[in-house]
Design a protein around this motif. Structure first.
Motif, PDB file in Angstrom:
ATOM      1  N   GLY A  16      -9.910  54.910 -28.031  1.00  0.00           N
ATOM      2  CA  GLY A  16      -9.597  53.505 -28.223  1.00  0.00           C
ATOM      3  C   GLY A  16      -8.482  52.997 -27.328  1.00  0.00           C
ATOM      4  N   GLU A  40     -12.974  52.995 -37.484  1.00  0.00           N
ATOM      5  CA  GLU A  40     -12.484  51.687 -37.926  1.00  0.00           C
ATOM      6  C   GLU A  40     -11.188  51.303 -37.217  1.00  0.00           C
ATOM      7  N   THR A  42     -10.042  52.455 -34.286  1.00  0.00           N
ATOM      8  CA  THR A  42     -10.140  52.351 -32.820  1.00  0.00           C
ATOM      9  C   THR A  42     -10.683  50.994 -32.355  1.00  0.00           C
ATOM     10  N   LYS A  43     -11.111  50.162 -33.277  1.00  0.00           N
ATOM     11  CA  LYS A  43     -11.605  48.836 -32.897  1.00  0.00           C
ATOM     12  C   LYS A  43     -10.499  48.002 -32.250  1.00  0.00           C
ATOM     13  N   ARG A  44      -9.249  48.281 -32.649  1.00  0.00           N
ATOM     14  CA  ARG A  44      -8.131  47.498 -32.108  1.00  0.00           C
ATOM     15  C   ARG A  44      -6.945  48.364 -31.683  1.00  0.00           C
TER      16      ARG A  44
END
Length: 261
Positions: A16, A40, A42-44
């Protein structure tokens, strides 16, 4: 990926982009414990997971893995990745290690989350249990490991999470005998680190299970109050990443956002 530190292989993952969050697993676990959490987060965020000494795919470094030695290996990985500031999330043993990292490098810490963990040192009773376990495990490694895992769950959940428990036990068996003993020796010798929570201004969070057989809920409440640390209580046992996965993901996302805002 592998980093060689003091002739020992240290396994880690790096996924990420964004603010760096370092996830540190607990005793008899490895970086796979975060498999449902990482996608979840690593989305941001940029998520680093590390197999502790003697666990998963990482080697041992001697016969006592102190919290300081564990911390050195994690810092070596972060230095290798040129990471200067980060958020720490440590589960159980991982929390003890996170506290030492924070004590040694407070300026690098954006936030510290103790997941099913504590800044209190081992009680005399817990020290005796660890000493006894290290003797018994010499001849009954698999039995001791399997028993240890079952005791980490809310006992009402043993049937509900039967499949997950077997996976956890299988992963726990990757821990070497030397790694088991060395970690236990390190944990029973660790010091009280209340001051790390009380004296630092970075974001702090303690997550505990109401029916945790390892950590006493009332002790955690007192600890949170005297160190001015936010406390969140989940309804189950010591393995919140399995027993309370959705709630944990929501809580960690909120905590990370607060740390970087």
């Amino acid at each position: 990926m592998i980093l060689v530190y003091k002739n020992a292989n240290i396994f880690y993952t790096d996924q990420g982009k964004g603010s760096v969050v370092v996830l540190i697993h607990g005793f008899l676990e490895n970086s796979t414990m975060w498999d449902k959490i990482v996608p979840e987060l690593t989305k941001r965020n940029r998520i680093i997971t590390i197999d502790l000494l003697g666990h998963g795919k990482s080697d041992c470094l001697g016969y006592v893995h102190s919290m300081e030695l564990f911390s050195e290996t994690i810092e070596a990985v972060l230095k290798h990745l040129k990471i200067r500031k980060f958020i720490l999330v440590g589960h159980s043993l991982g929390g003890y290690i996170s506290l030492v990292i924070s004590k040694m490098n407070p300026s690098k810490i954006k936030g510290l989350c103790l997941l099913n963990s504590t800044s209190e040192k081992d009680s005399e009773e817990r020290i005796k249990i660890r000493t006894r376990a290290n003797k018994m495990v010499q001849n009954n490694f698999e039995i001791m490991v399997r028993m240890s895992i079952s005791n980490l769950f809310n006992q009402e959940n043993l049937l509900k999470f039967k499949e997950e428990i077997e996976v956890v036990k299988k992963e726990a068996m990757q821990t070497s005998l030397q790694g088991y003993v060395a970690a236990n020796e390190g944990m029973k010798n660790r010091l009280n680190t209340n001051a790390v929570l009380a004296e630092n201004n970075f974001k702090k969070l303690i997550i505990v299970g109401e029916k945790d057989l390892v950590l006493d809920l009332e002790t955690s409440k007192v600890e949170a109050k005297k160190t001015n640390t936010e406390l969140i209580i989940f309804p189950d046992g010591h393995l919140s990443h399995i027993e309370n996965t959705p709630e944990l993901i929501i809580t960690l996302k909120k905590f990370i956002k607060a740390c970087i805002s």
